[in-house]
Design a protein around this motif. Sequence first.
Motif, PDB file in Angstrom:
ATOM      1  N   MET A   1       0.833  -1.200   0.000  1.00  0.00           N
ATOM      2  CA  MET A   1       0.000   0.000   0.000  1.00  0.00           C
ATOM      3  C   MET A   1       0.873   1.257   0.000  1.00  0.00           C
ATOM      4  O   MET A   1       0.612   2.209  -0.743  1.00  0.00           O
ATOM      5  N   ILE A   2       1.913   1.239   0.801  1.00  0.00           N
ATOM      6  CA  ILE A   2       2.819   2.387   0.896  1.00  0.00           C
ATOM      7  C   ILE A   2       3.589   2.579  -0.411  1.00  0.00           C
ATOM      8  O   ILE A   2       3.735   3.705  -0.908  1.00  0.00           O
ATOM      9  N   ALA A   3       4.073   1.490  -0.976  1.00  0.00           N
ATOM     10  CA  ALA A   3       4.821   1.576  -2.236  1.00  0.00           C
ATOM     11  C   ALA A   3       3.941   2.133  -3.348  1.00  0.00           C
ATOM     12  O   ALA A   3       4.390   2.960  -4.159  1.00  0.00           O
ATOM     13  N   ALA A   4       2.681   1.696  -3.391  1.00  0.00           N
ATOM     14  CA  ALA A   4       1.757   2.195  -4.413  1.00  0.00           C
ATOM     15  C   ALA A   4       1.474   3.677  -4.218  1.00  0.00           C
ATOM     16  O   ALA A   4       1.391   4.444  -5.192  1.00  0.00           O
ATOM     17  N   ALA A   5       1.333   4.115  -2.976  1.00  0.00           N
ATOM     18  CA  ALA A   5       1.075   5.526  -2.693  1.00  0.00           C
ATOM     19  C   ALA A   5       2.268   6.383  -3.071  1.00  0.00           C
ATOM     20  O   ALA A   5       2.116   7.500  -3.583  1.00  0.00           O
ATOM     21  N   ALA A   6       3.482   5.873  -2.831  1.00  0.00           N
ATOM     22  CA  ALA A   6       4.691   6.604  -3.215  1.00  0.00           C
ATOM     23  C   ALA A   6       4.790   6.705  -4.736  1.00  0.00           C
ATOM     24  O   ALA A   6       5.146   7.761  -5.278  1.00  0.00           O
TER      25      ALA A   6
ATOM     26  N   ALA B   1       2.381   6.774  -6.783  1.00  0.00           N
ATOM     27  CA  ALA B   1       1.351   7.715  -7.225  1.00  0.00           C
ATOM     28  C   ALA B   1       1.615   9.131  -6.725  1.00  0.00           C
ATOM     29  O   ALA B   1       0.798  10.029  -6.950  1.00  0.00           O
ATOM     30  N   ARG B   2       2.734   9.311  -6.043  1.00  0.00           N
ATOM     31  CA  ARG B   2       3.152  10.612  -5.508  1.00  0.00           C
ATOM     32  C   ARG B   2       2.186  11.171  -4.451  1.00  0.00           C
ATOM     33  O   ARG B   2       2.084  12.378  -4.273  1.00  0.00           O
ATOM     34  N   GLU B   3       1.509  10.256  -3.754  1.00  0.00           N
ATOM     35  CA  GLU B   3       0.665  10.687  -2.633  1.00  0.00           C
ATOM     36  C   GLU B   3       1.517  10.974  -1.405  1.00  0.00           C
ATOM     37  O   GLU B   3       1.125  11.784  -0.543  1.00  0.00           O
ATOM     38  N   ILE B   4       2.612  10.257  -1.274  1.00  0.00           N
ATOM     39  CA  ILE B   4       3.528  10.426  -0.154  1.00  0.00           C
ATOM     40  C   ILE B   4       4.949  10.444  -0.708  1.00  0.00           C
ATOM     41  O   ILE B   4       5.196   9.972  -1.822  1.00  0.00           O
ATOM     42  N   PRO B   5       5.898  10.969   0.056  1.00  0.00           N
ATOM     43  CA  PRO B   5       7.286  10.977  -0.417  1.00  0.00           C
ATOM     44  C   PRO B   5       7.819   9.560  -0.595  1.00  0.00           C
ATOM     45  O   PRO B   5       7.387   8.629   0.090  1.00  0.00           O
ATOM     46  N   GLU B   6       8.753   9.388  -1.500  1.00  0.00           N
ATOM     47  CA  GLU B   6       9.409   8.101  -1.663  1.00  0.00           C
ATOM     48  C   GLU B   6      10.225   7.786  -0.409  1.00  0.00           C
ATOM     49  O   GLU B   6      10.679   8.688   0.295  1.00  0.00           O
ATOM     50  N   GLY B   7      10.401   6.530  -0.162  1.00  0.00           N
ATOM     51  CA  GLY B   7      11.169   6.111   1.007  1.00  0.00           C
ATOM     52  C   GLY B   7      11.151   4.606   1.113  1.00  0.00           C
ATOM     53  O   GLY B   7      10.572   3.911   0.267  1.00  0.00           O
ATOM     54  N   ASP B   8      11.759   4.089   2.136  1.00  0.00           N
ATOM     55  CA  ASP B   8      11.818   2.652   2.369  1.00  0.00           C
ATOM     56  C   ASP B   8      10.443   2.176   2.845  1.00  0.00           C
ATOM     57  O   ASP B   8      10.020   2.476   3.970  1.00  0.00           O
ATOM     58  N   ALA B   9       9.738   1.435   1.983  1.00  0.00           N
ATOM     59  CA  ALA B   9       8.379   1.000   2.320  1.00  0.00           C
ATOM     60  C   ALA B   9       8.364   0.108   3.544  1.00  0.00           C
ATOM     61  O   ALA B   9       7.431   0.181   4.362  1.00  0.00           O
ATOM     62  N   ALA B  10       9.389  -0.739   3.688  1.00  0.00           N
ATOM     63  CA  ALA B  10       9.442  -1.628   4.843  1.00  0.00           C
ATOM     64  C   ALA B  10       9.592  -0.840   6.143  1.00  0.00           C
ATOM     65  O   ALA B  10       8.942  -1.137   7.143  1.00  0.00           O
ATOM     66  N   LEU B  11      10.440   0.183   6.116  1.00  0.00           N
ATOM     67  CA  LEU B  11      10.646   0.997   7.310  1.00  0.00           C
ATOM     68  C   LEU B  11       9.393   1.794   7.644  1.00  0.00           C
ATOM     69  O   LEU B  11       8.998   1.897   8.814  1.00  0.00           O
TER      70      LEU B  11
END
Length: 205
Positions: free
Chosen positions: A146-151, A153-163
């Motif tokens: 979910m986090i990777a998909a949001a990143a 789509a530029r909804e949230i900043p890119e980053g380590d999805a696991a963290l």
Amino acid sequence: MRDIVDPKDLEGVTEGAAGAKARIERAALGLFCARGVDAVTTREMAATSGVSEGALYRHYPSKESLAEAMFFAIHTRLAREVAAAAQTAQGIEAKARAIVAAYAKIADEDWTLFSYHLLTTHRFLPYADKSARVHDLNIVAIVEDMIAAAAAAREIPEGDAALKAASALGVVLQAALHKIYGRVTGDLTDHQDALARAVIAVLKS
């Protein structure tokens, strides 16, 4: 901590459990939460549930099999609710709020069982077999995706999805742990909005 046996908690933990099996599960659940799985004996579980040890073994071949069955009963429900929230809510903030709401609702409906899941995750989940049951019900993987998909789509900043997944889930789970310790009071739903805002802040960091 709630009493080891609560008269209203005679419903079983696993699907379809009733009668003696339900009493065994509820007695074991309370004992495990109070003292830990390793410290509890089958004799104590039988005595607390009002059945013989023989009757206990007719339902479960070992203490560990009972402990594992109860863990996966609540884990399965949590995973399904988290997956549904992640799929049906639109946008990362709505998804985060829906997932927090799912955790809070399940926790408040059966706090002893939720506490047991939280306190024994390290015992069962990392070492579970790699069957479809565990693979398909991976809450962390659902949140990471979910986090990777949001990143993307530029909804949230890119980053380590696991963290970010670990940090976001930790907001809720650490609060629940402090409720077990008596440092957080009230139902989790009482704190649902604050928890959701904290999760969203983590995701947007």
